[in-house]
Design a protein around this motif. Structure first.
Motif, PDB file in Angstrom:
ATOM      1  N   ILE A  75       0.866  -1.099  -0.042  1.00 39.47           N
ATOM      2  CA  ILE A  75       0.152   0.019   0.073  1.00 39.47           C
ATOM      3  C   ILE A  75       0.901   1.196  -0.076  1.00 39.47           C
ATOM      4  N   GLU A  76       1.931   1.192   0.805  1.00 38.83           N
ATOM      5  CA  GLU A  76       2.948   2.302   0.826  1.00 38.83           C
ATOM      6  C   GLU A  76       3.465   2.768  -0.528  1.00 38.83           C
ATOM      7  N   GLU A  77       3.974   1.459  -1.245  1.00 40.77           N
ATOM      8  CA  GLU A  77       4.342   1.683  -2.830  1.00 40.77           C
ATOM      9  C   GLU A  77       3.349   1.949  -3.646  1.00 40.77           C
ATOM     10  N   PHE A  78       2.216   1.687  -3.659  1.00 38.18           N
ATOM     11  CA  PHE A  78       0.962   1.641  -4.388  1.00 38.18           C
ATOM     12  C   PHE A  78       0.603   3.178  -4.313  1.00 38.18           C
ATOM     13  N   SER A  79       0.506   3.913  -2.989  1.00 34.60           N
ATOM     14  CA  SER A  79       0.160   5.166  -2.723  1.00 34.60           C
ATOM     15  C   SER A  79       1.217   6.065  -3.109  1.00 34.60           C
ATOM     16  N   GLU A  83      -1.443   9.786  -8.488  1.00 38.18           N
ATOM     17  CA  GLU A  83      -2.795   9.800  -8.269  1.00 38.18           C
ATOM     18  C   GLU A  83      -3.723   9.715  -9.341  1.00 38.18           C
ATOM     19  N   LYS A  84      -3.208  10.642 -10.492  1.00 38.36           N
ATOM     20  CA  LYS A  84      -4.043  10.395 -11.703  1.00 38.36           C
ATOM     21  C   LYS A  84      -4.242   8.872 -12.478  1.00 38.36           C
ATOM     22  N   ILE A  85      -3.360   8.227 -12.021  1.00 39.44           N
ATOM     23  CA  ILE A  85      -3.295   6.495 -12.232  1.00 39.44           C
ATOM     24  C   ILE A  85      -4.194   5.737 -11.375  1.00 39.44           C
ATOM     25  N   THR A  86      -3.941   5.947 -10.167  1.00 43.72           N
ATOM     26  CA  THR A  86      -4.566   4.959  -9.041  1.00 43.72           C
ATOM     27  C   THR A  86      -5.979   5.554  -8.614  1.00 43.72           C
ATOM     28  N   LYS A  87      -6.217   6.655  -9.186  1.00 44.77           N
ATOM     29  CA  LYS A  87      -7.542   7.188  -8.512  1.00 44.77           C
ATOM     30  C   LYS A  87      -8.738   6.232  -8.899  1.00 44.77           C
ATOM     31  N   HIS A 109      -7.166   3.467   6.198  1.00 48.35           N
ATOM     32  CA  HIS A 109      -6.453   3.945   5.178  1.00 48.35           C
ATOM     33  C   HIS A 109      -7.182   4.710   4.012  1.00 48.35           C
ATOM     34  N   HIS A 110      -6.722   5.602   3.430  1.00 46.75           N
ATOM     35  CA  HIS A 110      -7.469   6.251   2.237  1.00 46.75           C
ATOM     36  C   HIS A 110      -7.589   5.522   1.264  1.00 46.75           C
ATOM     37  N   LYS A 111      -6.499   4.752   1.006  1.00 48.74           N
ATOM     38  CA  LYS A 111      -6.387   4.120  -0.185  1.00 48.74           C
ATOM     39  C   LYS A 111      -7.307   2.703  -0.347  1.00 48.74           C
ATOM     40  N   VAL A 112      -7.646   2.091   1.057  1.00 50.42           N
ATOM     41  CA  VAL A 112      -8.354   1.056   1.036  1.00 50.42           C
ATOM     42  C   VAL A 112      -9.664   1.275   1.269  1.00 50.42           C
ATOM     43  N   LYS A 113     -10.516   0.664   0.192  1.00 42.24           N
ATOM     44  CA  LYS A 113     -11.947   0.998   0.422  1.00 42.24           C
ATOM     45  C   LYS A 113     -12.639   0.122   1.273  1.00 42.24           C
ATOM     46  N   ASP A 114     -12.160  -1.193   1.574  1.00 44.58           N
ATOM     47  CA  ASP A 114     -12.739  -2.033   2.814  1.00 44.58           C
ATOM     48  C   ASP A 114     -12.068  -3.125   3.018  1.00 44.58           C
ATOM     49  N   PHE A 115     -12.331  -3.762   4.173  1.00 40.18           N
ATOM     50  CA  PHE A 115     -11.400  -4.834   4.430  1.00 40.18           C
ATOM     51  C   PHE A 115     -12.403  -6.184   4.625  1.00 40.18           C
ATOM     52  N   PHE A 116     -12.153  -7.212   4.101  1.00 40.76           N
ATOM     53  CA  PHE A 116     -13.064  -8.701   3.750  1.00 40.76           C
ATOM     54  C   PHE A 116     -12.120  -9.610   4.302  1.00 40.76           C
ATOM     55  N   SER A 117     -12.989 -10.354   4.953  1.00 36.49           N
ATOM     56  CA  SER A 117     -12.215 -11.703   5.528  1.00 36.49           C
ATOM     57  C   SER A 117     -12.354 -12.737   4.423  1.00 36.49           C
ATOM     58  N   LYS A 118     -11.236 -13.561   4.407  1.00 38.65           N
ATOM     59  CA  LYS A 118     -11.264 -14.898   3.387  1.00 38.65           C
ATOM     60  C   LYS A 118     -12.444 -15.813   3.947  1.00 38.65           C
TER      61      LYS A 118
END
Length: 134
Positions: A75-79, A83-87, A109-118
């Motif tokens: 996520i650090e690297e993705f962030s 932004e114009k690419i990842t938005k 975290h602002h980049k993570v939309k949600d957390f789901f359990s496997k």
């Protein structure tokens, strides 16, 4: 009709990737699914895809606990990508992690939309379709 063009799975468990890929395809959730067992390989793919915006994924399912580079480092690297690419890319944590702190951190975290359990389920895919499909 597919809900998404391209989905990327990042999980060091090849069996989980296979199951997720099969479910995504059987539910017509995405036209293309690309799986990675190493977060570093996924980042390289994303960096290459960033030069061709129509190739960048619409959605990423990311595990937390992986060798070498874990989900948080990814996520650090993705962030750090433009932004114009990842938005327009929706990032979801899909993990068997039971540490409450991981869930709180992911949801905050602002980049993570949600957390789901496997495991990934039809219900999870439907939730995402209703909220994020184009």
């Amino acid at each position: 009709m597919y809900s998404f063009r391209r989905v990327v799975l990042i999980d060091d468990d090849s069996v989980n990737n296979f199951v997720c890929e099969s479910m995504i395809k059987s539910e017509n959730f995405a036209a293309e699914v690309v799986s990675f067992e190493w977060a570093e390989d996924a980042l390289n793919y994303l960096k290459t895809s960033a030069t061709l915006p129509d190739q960048f994924p619409d959605l990423i399912f990311l595990d937390i606990n992986m060798p070498s580079m874990d989900g948080w480092r990814f996520i650090e690297e993705f962030s750090a990508m433009p932004e114009k690419i990842t938005k327009d890319c929706n990032l979801f944590m899909l993990s068997s992690a039971v540490d409450r702190r991981d869930v709180i951190m992911a949801k905050g975290h602002h980049k993570v939309k949600d957390f789901f359990s496997k495991p990934l389920s039809t219900e999870i895919l439907n939730i995402i379709k209703e909220e994020y499909a184009f």
